[in-house]
Design a protein around this motif. Structure first.
Motif, PDB file in Angstrom:
ATOM      1  N   ARG A   1      -6.982   0.284   4.145  1.00 18.29           N
ATOM      2  CA  ARG A   1      -7.243   0.816   2.800  1.00 18.29           C
ATOM      3  C   ARG A   1      -6.875  -0.205   1.727  1.00 18.29           C
ATOM      4  O   ARG A   1      -7.494  -0.270   0.676  1.00 18.29           O
ATOM      5  CB  ARG A   1      -6.499   2.136   2.601  1.00 18.29           C
ATOM      6  N   VAL A   2      -5.859  -0.992   2.011  1.00 19.80           N
ATOM      7  CA  VAL A   2      -5.517  -2.069   1.083  1.00 19.80           C
ATOM      8  C   VAL A   2      -6.658  -3.087   1.050  1.00 19.80           C
ATOM      9  O   VAL A   2      -7.118  -3.508  -0.010  1.00 19.80           O
ATOM     10  CB  VAL A   2      -4.194  -2.739   1.511  1.00 19.80           C
ATOM     11  N   LEU A   3      -7.138  -3.425   2.255  1.00 18.88           N
ATOM     12  CA  LEU A   3      -8.211  -4.405   2.366  1.00 18.88           C
ATOM     13  C   LEU A   3      -9.484  -3.929   1.667  1.00 18.88           C
ATOM     14  O   LEU A   3     -10.221  -4.721   1.078  1.00 18.88           O
ATOM     15  CB  LEU A   3      -8.469  -4.660   3.860  1.00 18.88           C
ATOM     16  N   ALA A   4      -9.734  -2.626   1.715  1.00 26.31           N
ATOM     17  CA  ALA A   4     -10.942  -2.089   1.093  1.00 26.31           C
ATOM     18  C   ALA A   4     -10.774  -1.865  -0.404  1.00 26.31           C
ATOM     19  O   ALA A   4     -11.699  -1.432  -1.073  1.00 26.31           O
ATOM     20  CB  ALA A   4     -11.341  -0.781   1.780  1.00 26.31           C
TER      21      ALA A   4
ATOM     22  N   LYS B   1      -2.124   0.633  10.528  1.00 29.06           N
ATOM     23  CA  LYS B   1      -3.485   0.090  10.599  1.00 29.06           C
ATOM     24  C   LYS B   1      -4.358   0.622   9.462  1.00 29.06           C
ATOM     25  O   LYS B   1      -4.997  -0.147   8.729  1.00 29.06           O
ATOM     26  CB  LYS B   1      -4.126   0.449  11.956  1.00 29.06           C
ATOM     27  N   SER B   2      -4.377   1.924   9.332  1.00 29.79           N
ATOM     28  CA  SER B   2      -5.248   2.511   8.294  1.00 29.79           C
ATOM     29  C   SER B   2      -4.792   2.111   6.904  1.00 29.79           C
ATOM     30  O   SER B   2      -5.607   1.893   6.009  1.00 29.79           O
ATOM     31  CB  SER B   2      -5.273   4.037   8.416  1.00 29.79           C
ATOM     32  N   THR B   3      -3.502   2.023   6.723  1.00 27.10           N
ATOM     33  CA  THR B   3      -2.997   1.630   5.413  1.00 27.10           C
ATOM     34  C   THR B   3      -3.436   0.195   5.099  1.00 27.10           C
ATOM     35  O   THR B   3      -3.907  -0.092   3.990  1.00 27.10           O
ATOM     36  CB  THR B   3      -1.461   1.733   5.388  1.00 27.10           C
TER      37      THR B   3
ATOM     38  N   ILE C   1       1.400  -8.601   2.566  1.00 35.15           N
ATOM     39  CA  ILE C   1       1.127  -7.291   1.962  1.00 35.15           C
ATOM     40  C   ILE C   1       2.272  -6.330   2.250  1.00 35.15           C
ATOM     41  O   ILE C   1       2.703  -6.181   3.388  1.00 35.15           O
ATOM     42  CB  ILE C   1      -0.173  -6.691   2.538  1.00 35.15           C
ATOM     43  N   ARG C   2       2.735  -5.705   1.187  1.00 34.93           N
ATOM     44  CA  ARG C   2       3.762  -4.688   1.355  1.00 34.93           C
ATOM     45  C   ARG C   2       3.291  -3.400   0.679  1.00 34.93           C
ATOM     46  O   ARG C   2       2.710  -3.429  -0.406  1.00 34.93           O
ATOM     47  CB  ARG C   2       5.068  -5.138   0.707  1.00 34.93           C
ATOM     48  N   LYS C   3       3.495  -2.282   1.381  1.00 30.66           N
ATOM     49  CA  LYS C   3       3.136  -0.988   0.789  1.00 30.66           C
ATOM     50  C   LYS C   3       4.143   0.045   1.273  1.00 30.66           C
ATOM     51  O   LYS C   3       4.306   0.231   2.486  1.00 30.66           O
ATOM     52  CB  LYS C   3       1.711  -0.583   1.220  1.00 30.66           C
ATOM     53  N   ALA C   4       4.792   0.698   0.328  1.00 32.89           N
ATOM     54  CA  ALA C   4       5.770   1.723   0.705  1.00 32.89           C
ATOM     55  C   ALA C   4       5.304   3.085   0.215  1.00 32.89           C
ATOM     56  O   ALA C   4       4.694   3.193  -0.847  1.00 32.89           O
ATOM     57  CB  ALA C   4       7.129   1.395   0.112  1.00 32.89           C
ATOM     58  N   TYR C   5       5.537   4.083   1.032  1.00 30.91           N
ATOM     59  CA  TYR C   5       5.342   5.469   0.613  1.00 30.91           C
ATOM     60  C   TYR C   5       6.695   6.139   0.625  1.00 30.91           C
ATOM     61  O   TYR C   5       7.632   5.616   1.227  1.00 30.91           O
ATOM     62  CB  TYR C   5       4.401   6.189   1.592  1.00 30.91           C
ATOM     63  N   PRO C   6       6.803   7.288  -0.018  1.00 38.61           N
ATOM     64  CA  PRO C   6       8.098   7.960  -0.037  1.00 38.61           C
ATOM     65  C   PRO C   6       8.696   8.022   1.374  1.00 38.61           C
ATOM     66  O   PRO C   6       8.101   8.613   2.264  1.00 38.61           O
ATOM     67  CB  PRO C   6       7.763   9.358  -0.549  1.00 38.61           C
TER      68      PRO C   6
ATOM     69  N   ALA D   1      -8.710 -11.035  -5.265  1.00 34.38           N
ATOM     70  CA  ALA D   1      -9.430  -9.769  -5.409  1.00 34.38           C
ATOM     71  C   ALA D   1      -8.662  -8.761  -6.248  1.00 34.38           C
ATOM     72  O   ALA D   1      -9.244  -7.847  -6.821  1.00 34.38           O
ATOM     73  CB  ALA D   1      -9.731  -9.188  -4.034  1.00 34.38           C
ATOM     74  N   LEU D   2      -7.342  -8.896  -6.312  1.00 32.97           N
ATOM     75  CA  LEU D   2      -6.587  -7.945  -7.124  1.00 32.97           C
ATOM     76  C   LEU D   2      -6.827  -8.214  -8.604  1.00 32.97           C
ATOM     77  O   LEU D   2      -6.667  -7.319  -9.435  1.00 32.97           O
ATOM     78  CB  LEU D   2      -5.103  -8.013  -6.793  1.00 32.97           C
TER      79      LEU D   2
END
Ligand SMILES: Nc1ncnc2c1ncn2[C@@H]1O[C@H](COP(=O)(O)OP(=O)(O)OP(=O)(O)O)[C@@H](O)[C@H]1O
Ligand SMILES: Nc1ncnc2c1ncn2[C@@H]1O[C@H](COP(=O)(O)OP(=O)(O)OP(=O)(O)O)[C@@H](O)[C@H]1O
Ligand SMILES: O[C@@H]1[C@@H](O)[C@@H](O)CO[C@H]1O
Ligand SMILES: [Mg+2]
Ligand SMILES: [Mg+2]
Lengths: 334, 291, 507, 334
Positions: C52-55, C47-49, C14-19, C72-73
């Motif tokens: 949130r991805v998991l949820a 952790k929270s990110t 899992i990869r997630k980037a924010y600004p 699931a996606l």
């Protein structure tokens, strides 16, 4: 509040304070108390106030603003505002005039089409707000210009007269002494209040108004409900506009011009917060009743027209202050 | 060189059906001038949304910015419009005033009626209707508007001739039917003995008539109206108002364009063009319809 | 791990980037039924990110989410199998407890066309009991206490129908020990019933008490997944921080509590909504701990001393002079700072930047001739961010986009940067990772040794024992004990806060 | 925006998109872009638009609404709204007329007193809002009735003429070709913008608008600052009212009637949220410039007055949509 207080209050108990406390405990308490006070004061001060005729006048003139207030209050509970409701009402009225008089449509069909037109206007507002995530206050300032402008384009400022008499009783008639517009107000209020209090849909409106993100997270269809509320407000305004046309027997381009600020003030007096999540359509309509009574007694007392705006503005200020002051006084007591 | 198109801007007091009639007259004049001179002559209509001087000034100024061949103006306020009118002359845009006496000290032509006479006619007629005695009220229009003020003043003067007539109330409608209706209703509430009404603009008598009707005072409160809006005519037909002293809006628009054209092509223009007054009654309306 | 049941959920790369930040960088996670899986890591580790991805609330930039073997996606309804308790309270304040529990009603079986209020109330009452919430089903949520709101938030997720995975993101950060114990009982029941549980906490004892497996995150990357049994506190902390921390360290200010000197704060006979007849003294250079159960009235007392809430009776002397009532601005002007336990409502300015959030507390010190000196502001903010390890891609990021722990560190830093003479900390280290916690204790200790008076309200007994010189216990709005921390056994303290030996109010 | 974008944009690099990205990164980007587009479009479509005279009249007529917008935007950043600003402006103007004409006071002294009166009205609003914790929207609907009513009582609807010429240049004069009211607007904007951006007080306003409870906990004097903002708005409205009197040479009872919704719309177009904590007075005034240009080109283009309200309403809707659409398009690109 700590447990002790609730136990202690009845012990200290003067009956009046008990009632006051009860009223203040209830979300509608403030507005009900203010209403009672104004009602009693008006009855004492003017012998004409409590006459059947006068009460009927109040009820009838209340109906129009009241209908708009219901829609506006639902939007406010949702955290939105629609400043174009007045223009929508006016537009529906004018459209009614065009359809009935200029195109000779069946009045009942015309009526239906106009109410649908109101819904369409509301749908446009709602869709723009939700799709483009626009700020409803300013969007609807703009849309009020658009809808109001269309009225002007269509009428060139001239009223459409000779509305067929078929629908006159909607505006002028009475059922068992109760003016028809008022009956319609009550019916609409009952339906909307029921939906708001007793159905999932209504509770979603409150949920969205108090925390839209959380609502979305739970899978509530936030945008659909928002749009629906705008549609509801549009429909109710259109109903008010058509009733006004039925009452006047002509479609005046000025219909609805005064239906913008008064319903918002009424809703807030009745306990609806502009920030959303709080209050109820019933409270809002009670707020409208207060404003209606104020306007009535201003005329009964023969207050000079130059003073009317001072007096009615001042009473609005008093009405909202009353609630605040009473709550604070009660809080200090404990 | 003088064959290019000529564009005039017509600035009324407010968006209002009466001014549509003025506009109609103005366009008629422009059309016939176009035919006669072979030059394209047009009239553009630019009206404030409410009867507010500053809004009107903004419109005058914006019109000046487009350098029209002339501006036809019905001033809301002689003093309040002064700066904008001077601006127009300074920028070389000729000015023709209609529906108003000429502002003092400006080189302009005024087109209109004798507004004092119009008011006096209405007041005298009402006095006759109520048997020269009783309480009357005047709906003042836009009090700063020179023609409305002149009518109001002359109506007062006319009533003053009759010792048994008293002006007990004055309302202000700012050229809005709805305002007029509200004001009239309130005044009749506080003066149950009111015998009659006169007005100072075209909107006023319509609102008054509606209020008389809504309050069930038809036949008890007399009205002599002003001008010839459709609603006014209907009120006369229905017997709510007895008659109306009417100026001729189409004529005013017509002659204002003529004067403005003369000015634009450098001809001399008169200081004042009088377009006259009609008295409309049920009978004269029927006669008109029959014709 | 071969004898364990296969994973019910699997996250891959899992990869997630924010600004400006990569919050998750190719993180894997596998959740097995009947196991409590701890996510550990410092504040802002991701952790929270990840949760949130998991949820299903945040779409990953890359990676795969498998629930029960399906993608699931591609089929988002699968996320319905996951129950989620967010780190921040996310309730409908003006609505009732019961409504909050069963929203959206149709999905929970309490309304298709109209609401079944009676049924809802009954079902709510059962959950209220099960989760130990001190409230009735009809109470408005914004009138119940924060801990009760937290329990409600948990009950809403865990209390209803079928789910395979329950995610608890720092559920205990505003719970006291006994409520935590209660919650853990429920979690164990769910685990026994075969539910997979994801658990995040910064409290070591809780992690070891409850966890079966642990995945450690550091700077958005997975350090590894381990069985809890193979871990010690030291090794776990080392994995999280990348370096060792002396967990035994204590932070009592030296030479604290000069009894002879004038007290910095004396409270005499103070009563107000929620507390009664409170008297105590705070000495210069001391850290005075306040212990108590939920609703013991500590927060209300402190807010009243500070002037934020009204009082009915009694007085507060600060450095010998009475503090005016109802004027927090005066209290601040005289050198007092209060840090609220409610970060969201009383702490952060969500729409302002991190920089503005920090400097707001010290603008008077930053202004030169009435104008804010930007360079100085930048320096002071950078200092606070360094001292309190506030991690953000930029000081100009809106604070609402920071991780919960980093928000908390920012407002603690803000409070301390003012250099007050009296500091009231209400649950200050809520949600803060252990490394930073120790750093904050160290700064508290130093401030106290410089003569600052500190009141520390905390529900973490270990925190009080690590830092406080003295501990006052409160029970139902009254002080019922004052103990010298060094000489009092833990059991005695716990006895006091649960009100042992006292006549209980007949509820 | 993610780091990658800022790096990648020049590489993909159409210059225009670079500019767009830059504008959208800036809080004033949306309104500036909209302004540029409208300005360029107007210049291309009407040869009269870019003339010195036309720009001068835009600037002058902008000044009045602009001043009110500054005050309203500060209140909005604070999370409040004042619907009585227009009435306060009108009241100040009328008071000026009474003082100068009917009481023969020195015009400059009268001017000062009127501005103080504006401040007083604002103070009353602010004090009622803070002491009684009233809802500012509805309180000020009421107070607008009161202040507007006083205008009516004092004037009976008739303007006060023959204002002394001494102050005429305030409304009509120009300094180096720039109209005096516009200069005054710029000065006021500079002062307020400076306070809002560079002083603790300004930051506190943003803080209160973002989280009033947290602000109180930090020791910020929330109520005093709120009241101060209402006073500021009152003062600025009074200045606008007096400038209008100076410009007209008469005190019209209608002054200020159109200063209510336009400034709110301007502020939102300029990036100020009605929920508080966001935006800036500069943005709000840029929003007012947009509205001012729209009104100007409607006349320049000779749009029929019956269509004006449709067009101007429509453009307001477009202006706020523009920002939303552009941001979403950019977000999708990345
Ligand atoms: N009966 C009640 N009804 C509503 N709210 C209550 C009630 N009792 C307590 N509260 C609220 O619960 C909260 C708990 O009180 P307070 O925070 O003062 O206790 P505390 O000892 O600080 O507890 P905590 O450990 O949660 O901080 C307060 O915010 C108070 O408003
Ligand atoms: N919506 C967002 N916008 C921008 N950045 C975000 C957003 N959400 C999270 N981040 C960033 O992602 C990183 C990881 O945050 P996350 O909340 O997952 O941390 P965490 O491990 O839960 O920390 P904590 O223990 O403090 O809760 C942080 O740097 C945070 O600033
Ligand atoms: O002459 C007036 C005009 O000025 C306008 O007010 C409309 O009504 C007419 O009577
Ligand atoms: Mg987190
Ligand atoms: Mg607490």
């Amino acid at each position: 509040m700590p447990l002790e207080t609730t136990v202690a209050a009845p012990r200290r108990g003067i009956a009046l304070r008990g009632i006051a406390a009860h009223l203040l405990g209830n979300p509608l308490g403030g507005v009900t108390a203010a209403l009672i006070i104004i009602f009693v004061a008006a009855s004492l001060l003017s012998p004409y106030f409590l006459t059947g005729f006068n009460l009927m006048i109040i009820a009838r003139s209340l109906a129009f603003v009241g209908l708009v207030t219901i829609g506006q209050s639902v939007l406010m509970i949702l955290g939105e505002l629609d400043l174009s409701v007045g223009a929508i009402g006016g537009l529906a009225g004018i459209a009614g005039g065009v359809l009935m008089v200029q195109l000779g449509l069946d009045p009942w069909l015309a009526l239906l089409l106009c109410v649908m037109l109101g819904g369409l206007c509301g749908w446009i507002n709602g869709t723009l707000v939700t799709r483009l995530r626009l700020h409803s206050l300013v969007l609807t300032i703009g849309m009020a210009g658009v809808y109001g402008g269309i009225i002007l384009v269509v009428t060139k400022g001239v009223a459409i007269t000779s509305i067929p008499g078929d629908i006159a009783f909607l505006g002028r008639g009475a059922i068992g002494g109760v003016p028809v517009p008022f009956v319609i107000l009550l019916v609409c209020l009952a339906v909307v209040a029921f939906v708001m209090q007793r159905t999932p849909l209504g509770r979603y409106v409150y949920a969205i108004g108090s925390n839209a993100d959380a609502a979305r997270m739970l899978g509530i269809r936030v945008n659909a409900i928002r749009t629906g509320a705008f549609v509801t407000a549009g429909v109710l305004s259109a109903v008010a506009g058509m009733l006004m046309v039925a009452r006047l027997g002509s479609a005046q381009p000025s219909i609805g011009e005064t239906w913008v600020l008064a319903p918002i003030a009424a809703a807030v007096i009745g306990g609806v917060a502009t920030t959303g999540g709080l209050g109820s359509p019933l409270g809002a309509v009670l707020g409208a009743v207060i404003i209606g009574i104020i306007e009535n007694i201003i005329v009964l007392f023969g207050i000079s027209p130059y003073w009317q705006s001072v007096v009615s503005g001042g009473i609005v200020v008093l009405a909202i202050s009353f609630d605040a002051i009473a709550r604070r006084a009660m809080a200090r007591e404990n | 060189a003088d064959t290019g198109p000529l564009r005039f801007v017509l600035v009324p007091k407010v968006v209002h059906p009466w001014f549509d009639k003025v506009n109609d007259g103005a366009r008629a004049a422009a059309d016939s001038l176009s035919q006669l001179t072979g030059r394209k002559i047009t009239v553009e209509y630019a009206a404030p949304q409410t009867a507010d001087v500053s809004a009107q000034n903004d419109i005058i100024e914006r019109s000046i910015a487009t350098h029209p061949a002339g501006i036809l103006l019905d001033p809301l306020d002689g003093k309040g419009n002064r700066a904008a009118m001077e601006e127009s002359l300074q920028q070389g845009v000729g000015l023709t005033i209609f529906d108003s006496p000429a502002p003092e000290g400006l080189d302009v032509t005024a087109v209109g009626a004798d507004f004092c006479e119009q008011g006096t006619l209405a007041a005298d007629r009402l006095a006759g209707l109520i048997g020269h005695k009783g309480a009357v009220a005047i709906m003042m229009g836009v009090p700063t508007a020179p023609n409305h003020a002149e009518r109001a003043a002359c109506e007062k003067k006319a009533f003053a001739k009759y010792p048994d007539i008293k002006v007990v109330a004055t309302g202000i409608d700012n050229d809005s039917i709805e305002t007029a209706q509200k004001q009239a209703a309130a005044i009749m509430q506080s003066h149950p003995d009111l015998a009659g009404w006169v007005a100072c603009d075209a909107a006023g008598p319509v609102g008054i008539g509606q209020a008389i009707r809504e309050n069930g005072r038809v036949g008890k409160v007399a009205e002599v109206g002003l001008d010839n809006l459709n609603d006014m005519i209907e009120l006369i037909r229905d017997g709510v108002a007895e008659s109306s002293a009417s100026s001729r809006p189409e004529m005013q628009g017509y002659w204002a364009v003529i004067a403005a054209w003369q000015k634009a092509v450098g001809q001399k223009t008169p200081k004042f063009i009088d377009t006259g007054i009609d008295i409309l009654t049920k009978a004269s309306l029927q006669a008109g319809a029959a014709r | 791990m071969s004898d364990l049941p296969g994973p019910v959920v699997r996250l891959e790369a899992i990869r997630k980037a924010y600004p400006g930040v990569v919050a998750l960088d190719h993180v894997d996670l596998a959740l097995r039924p009947g196991r409590v899986h701890v996510l550990a890591g410092e504040n802002g580790a991701g952790k929270s990110t990840l949760i949130r991805v998991l949820a299903g609330l945040v779409g990953p930039d890359e990676g795969r989410i498998e629930i029960d073997g399906a993608d699931a996606l591609a089929d988002r309804t699968l996320f319905g199998r996951i129950a989620y308790v967010p780190q921040e309270l996310n309730l409908f304040g003006p609505m009732s407890v019961a409504e909050n529990m069963f929203m959206p009603f149709a999905a929970t079986g309490f309304g298709r066309l109209t609401l079944s209020r009676g049924g809802m109330r009954r079902a709510a009452t059962a959950l209220i009991e099960r989760f130990g919430i001190h409230a009735g089903p009809d109470d408005r949520v914004d009138t119940i206490s924060v801990p009760d709101q937290q329990l409600l938030q948990i009950a809403r997720a865990a209390g209803r129908a079928a789910f395979d995975v329950l995610i608890l993101d720092e559920p205990t950060s505003s719970l006291t020990a006994s409520e935590t114990a209660h919650l853990f009982r429920i979690v164990r029941e769910l685990r026994a019933a075969g539910c997979a549980i994801v658990f995040v906490s910064h409290k070591m004892d809780e992690i070891f008490d409850l966890g079966d497996d642990v995945t450690v995150l550091r700077n958005g990357r997975s350090v590894g997944s381990y069985e809890m049994a193979a871990m010690t506190e030291h090794s776990l902390v080392q994995l999280m921080a990348g370096s060792a921390i002396a967990l035994e360290e204590r932070f009592q200010p030296r030479g604290a509590g000069d009894v002879a000197a004038d007290p910095i704060l004396s409270v005499r006979g103070l009563s107000g909504p929620g507390f009664h007849d409170i008297s105590f003294e705070l000495r210069r250079g001391e850290i005075l701990g306040f212990a108590g159960l939920v609703g013991a009235g500590r927060s209300e007392l402190m807010q009243s001393i500070f002037g934020y809430r009204p009082t009915r009776q009694g007085e507060c002397l600060f450095e010998g002079r009475a503090l005016p009532r109802g004027r927090p601005d005066r209290s601040v002007a005289r050198g007092m700072v209060y840090l609220s336990e409610e970060r969201k409502h009383h702490g952060i300015f969500p729409r302002l930047s991190l920089r503005e959030n920090i400097s707001l507390g010290i603008l008077d010190q930053l202004a030169r001739g009435g104008v804010i000196a930007s360079a100085r502001e930048g320096e002071r903010v950078a200092t606070v961010m360094r001292d309190f390890d506030v991690r953000s891609s930029s000081a100009d990021k809106k604070i609402m986009f920071l991780s919960g722990g980093n928000q908390q560190k920012a407002i603690i830093g803000r409070a301390m940067a003012r250099r007050p003479r009296l500091l009231i900390f209400d649950e200050p280290t809520k949600g803060i990772d252990i490394g930073t916690k120790f750093q904050i204790y160290r700064i508290m200790q130093r401030l106290a040794e410089e003569g600052v008076g500190i009141i520390l309200v905390s529900s973490e007994m270990t925190e009080l024992q690590r830092c406080a010189s003295r501990i006052i216990t409160m029970y139902e709005g009254r002080i019922n004990g004052s103990f010298d921390q060094a000489t009092t056994p833990a059991d005695t303290l716990v006895g006091a806060i649960v009100g042992a030996g006292e006549k209980r109010h007949a509820a």
